[in-house]
Design an enzyme around this catalytic site. Structure first.
Site, PDB file in Angstrom:
ATOM      1  N   HIS A 121       0.565  -0.908  -0.258  1.00  0.00           N
ATOM      2  CA  HIS A 121       0.175   0.007   0.084  1.00  0.00           C
ATOM      3  C   HIS A 121       1.055   1.317  -0.113  1.00  0.00           C
ATOM      4  O   HIS A 121       1.800   1.141   0.570  1.00  0.00           O
ATOM      5  CB  HIS A 121      -1.112  -0.379   1.223  1.00  0.00           C
ATOM      6  CG  HIS A 121      -1.842   1.101   1.163  1.00  0.00           C
ATOM      7  ND1 HIS A 121      -1.753   2.052   2.145  1.00  0.00           N
ATOM      8  CD2 HIS A 121      -3.429   0.801   1.414  1.00  0.00           C
ATOM      9  CE1 HIS A 121      -2.735   3.015   2.097  1.00  0.00           C
ATOM     10  NE2 HIS A 121      -3.705   1.790   1.691  1.00  0.00           N
ATOM     11  N   ASP A 198       3.451  -4.109   8.063  1.00  0.00           N
ATOM     12  CA  ASP A 198       1.921  -3.113   8.119  1.00  0.00           C
ATOM     13  C   ASP A 198       1.029  -4.199   8.526  1.00  0.00           C
ATOM     14  O   ASP A 198       0.508  -4.559   7.487  1.00  0.00           O
ATOM     15  CB  ASP A 198       1.966  -2.827   6.654  1.00  0.00           C
ATOM     16  CG  ASP A 198       0.336  -2.067   6.226  1.00  0.00           C
ATOM     17  OD1 ASP A 198      -0.264  -1.732   6.992  1.00  0.00           O
ATOM     18  OD2 ASP A 198       0.614  -1.476   5.218  1.00  0.00           O
ATOM     19  N   GLN A 201      -3.922  -4.625   7.712  1.00  0.00           N
ATOM     20  CA  GLN A 201      -5.336  -6.225   6.961  1.00  0.00           C
ATOM     21  C   GLN A 201      -4.900  -7.012   7.442  1.00  0.00           C
ATOM     22  O   GLN A 201      -5.228  -7.896   7.705  1.00  0.00           O
ATOM     23  CB  GLN A 201      -4.925  -5.987   5.784  1.00  0.00           C
ATOM     24  CG  GLN A 201      -5.549  -4.336   4.671  1.00  0.00           C
ATOM     25  CD  GLN A 201      -6.756  -4.263   4.269  1.00  0.00           C
ATOM     26  OE1 GLN A 201      -7.675  -5.515   5.399  1.00  0.00           O
ATOM     27  NE2 GLN A 201      -7.115  -3.492   4.288  1.00  0.00           N
ATOM     28  N   LYS A 224      -9.674  -0.783  10.898  1.00  0.00           N
ATOM     29  CA  LYS A 224     -10.060  -1.575  10.255  1.00  0.00           C
ATOM     30  C   LYS A 224     -10.383  -2.766  11.103  1.00  0.00           C
ATOM     31  O   LYS A 224     -10.313  -4.234  10.450  1.00  0.00           O
ATOM     32  CB  LYS A 224      -8.879  -1.787   9.287  1.00  0.00           C
ATOM     33  CG  LYS A 224      -8.269  -0.853   8.496  1.00  0.00           C
ATOM     34  CD  LYS A 224      -7.822  -1.090   7.485  1.00  0.00           C
ATOM     35  CE  LYS A 224      -6.896   0.231   6.317  1.00  0.00           C
ATOM     36  NZ  LYS A 224      -7.951   0.342   5.641  1.00  0.00           N
ATOM     37  N   CYS A 364      -4.617   2.440  -3.649  1.00  0.00           N
ATOM     38  CA  CYS A 364      -3.904   3.287  -3.349  1.00  0.00           C
ATOM     39  C   CYS A 364      -2.044   2.018  -3.509  1.00  0.00           C
ATOM     40  O   CYS A 364      -1.422   1.764  -2.043  1.00  0.00           O
ATOM     41  CB  CYS A 364      -3.636   3.028  -1.610  1.00  0.00           C
ATOM     42  SG  CYS A 364      -5.185   4.619  -0.730  1.00  0.00           S
TER      43      CYS A 364
END
Ligand code: C6P
Length: 407
Positions: A121, A198, A201, A224, A364
């Site tokens: 991303h 990261d 997700q 999220k 993104c």
């Protein structure tokens, strides 16, 4: 899992959109919020609102206790070895920029390398690209296999003794793949590099253990995982955090200030300058409680069924291309696709008319779109509160959109 009971926890799921029941399949962009999270935020403002870490009066102590209790909760949620390793930011983006602006600024030299992957991303790419430019370092990219997974040979080639930082998504927001973080961490560490993960997700869909992963930094956003927007988390190994000068200065982060000199507060307060997003942190705490009560076993069972229905349903359309793995076993709850001859925005707009919310665009991840050789895709992403009926409505609506454009 009793799906109708769970859906009743999320008031917005009862909404009508364009005269149809809302079918929310844009969970990778942001999740919906359960009543428990909405209540925790309003309870805080109704009964407990005061600034934290400052007041000596009871109300301020109550707000501080609630805020700090969420730090303990987050530390337990990601299995951080100590609470001091966890601090609150605005978002995943903010957390990743923080690492670039502290660890990156303070440790990188000209000629060093930063390694990212082709599925990142922008939030886990642009901060490193800009850092590399500032430092005259080199940005290198681990390539993907034809099914969208990390190419291990490429990882071995790109990570070298000059690599200082490996920055990688735990799960892709486009391809639905999970990256082998533990294996990458081992490789990075063998070369003397740190690994920055990261987790945007990942955290809502699988248990995360930062110690097992051996992540040096792990970033995620509250919104999220059923929490509010405007609050994020950064975990860092304590030994690394202790070497870093803060990126921001001001109130909250000091223990003593004179005209000439400032002594910083202990970690983690040192890294939380200014009044934090107190209600956001408290909302995040309520979200974690909700998820823990549900349990990841139940969440994963439901999400696997929904993903299978979604992926297999899409694969039955001969004119639909699914990006990433085609097997459910390798697939997370995010599926990106295109329909031959129909622009992704037209697909998404057509679906919206049937009450179905999906994302269309580059997600993104523009460099990844280049790898996939498409400008944009449609993306449907599920959460445990979606139902089999949601997926059936989505597939029926997609058939109708195809018929409309292809007639
Ligand atoms: N992806 C999506 O629709 P923020 O915006 O800071 O909360 O999260 C940024 C981010 C970082 N990494 C990954 C893998 C992400 O998926 C996201 C956010 C959303 O895919 C909004 S662009």
């Amino acid at each position: 899992m009793n799906i109708s009971e769970r859906r009743a926890d999320f008031p917005i799921l009862n909404t009508q959109m364009n005269g149809e029941p809302l079918t929310y399949l844009d969970n990778a962009a942001t999740t919906q919020k359960p009543q428990a999270v909405i209540d925790a935020i309003s309870q805080y403002y109704l009964h407990d609102n005061a600034n934290v870490h400052r007041g000596v009066y009871s109300l301020a102590a109550r707000a501080t206790d609630q805020y700090e209790a969420v730090r303990d909760q987050v530390a337990a949620f990601i299995h951080a070895p100590q609470r001091e390793s966890v601090f609150f930011t605005r978002s995943t983006t903010d957390s990743l920029n923080w690492v670039a602006q502290t660890y990156g600024e303070q440790n990188l030299q000209a000629g060093d390398e930063i390694v990212v992957t082709a599925l990142e991303h922008h939030s886990n790419l642009v901060p490193w690209q800009q850092l590399a430019q500032r430092k005259q370092a080199q940005l290198k990219v681990i390539q993907l296999t034809s099914t969208g997974e990390l190419d291990w040979a490429s990882a071995q080639q790109q990570i070298t003794d000059r690599t200082k930082i490996v920055a990688v998504a735990h799960c892709s927001n486009v391809l639905g793949v999970t990256c082998p973080i533990q294996k990458l961490a081992r490789l990075a560490h063998q070369h003397g590099a740190i690994i920055v993960v990261d987790g945007a997700q990942a955290v809502a869909h699988q248990p995360v253990n930062v110690q097992t992963l051996d992540a040096d930094f792990y970033a995620f956003s509250g919104h999220k995982l059923l929490g509010p927007t405007g609050v994020g988390v950064l975990y860092g190994k304590l030994a690394l955090l202790q070497t870093l000068t803060p990126a921001q200065f001001g109130g909250e982060m000091i223990s003593n200030v004179t005209w000439e000199h400032t002594e910083f507060a202990p970690i983690p307060q040192r890294f939380e300058a200014g009044t934090p997003n107190i209600s956001g942190v408290i909302g995040l705490g309520a979200a974690l409680t909700y998820i823990q009560q549900l349990g990841f076993a139940a969440i994963q069972t439901q999400e696997r069924q929904l993903t299978a229905q979604l992926l297999n349903g899409l694969l039955t359309f001969p004119d639909v291309t699914v990006y990433g793995p085609q097997q459910v076993a390798q697939h997370g709850p995010v599926v990106a696709f295109n329909v031959d001859g129909i622009h992704p925005h037209d697909v998404a707009t057509g679906l919206d008319l049937a009450g179905v919310a999906v994302r269309a665009g580059h997600h993104c991840a523009q460099p990844l779109m280049q790898v996939l050789q498409v400008p944009t895709t449609v993306r449907a992403s599920v959460q445990f509160y979606n139902s089999a009926a949601d997926i059936a409505r989505f597939l029926a609506a997609l058939q109708a959109v195809k018929e409309f454009f292809q007639q």
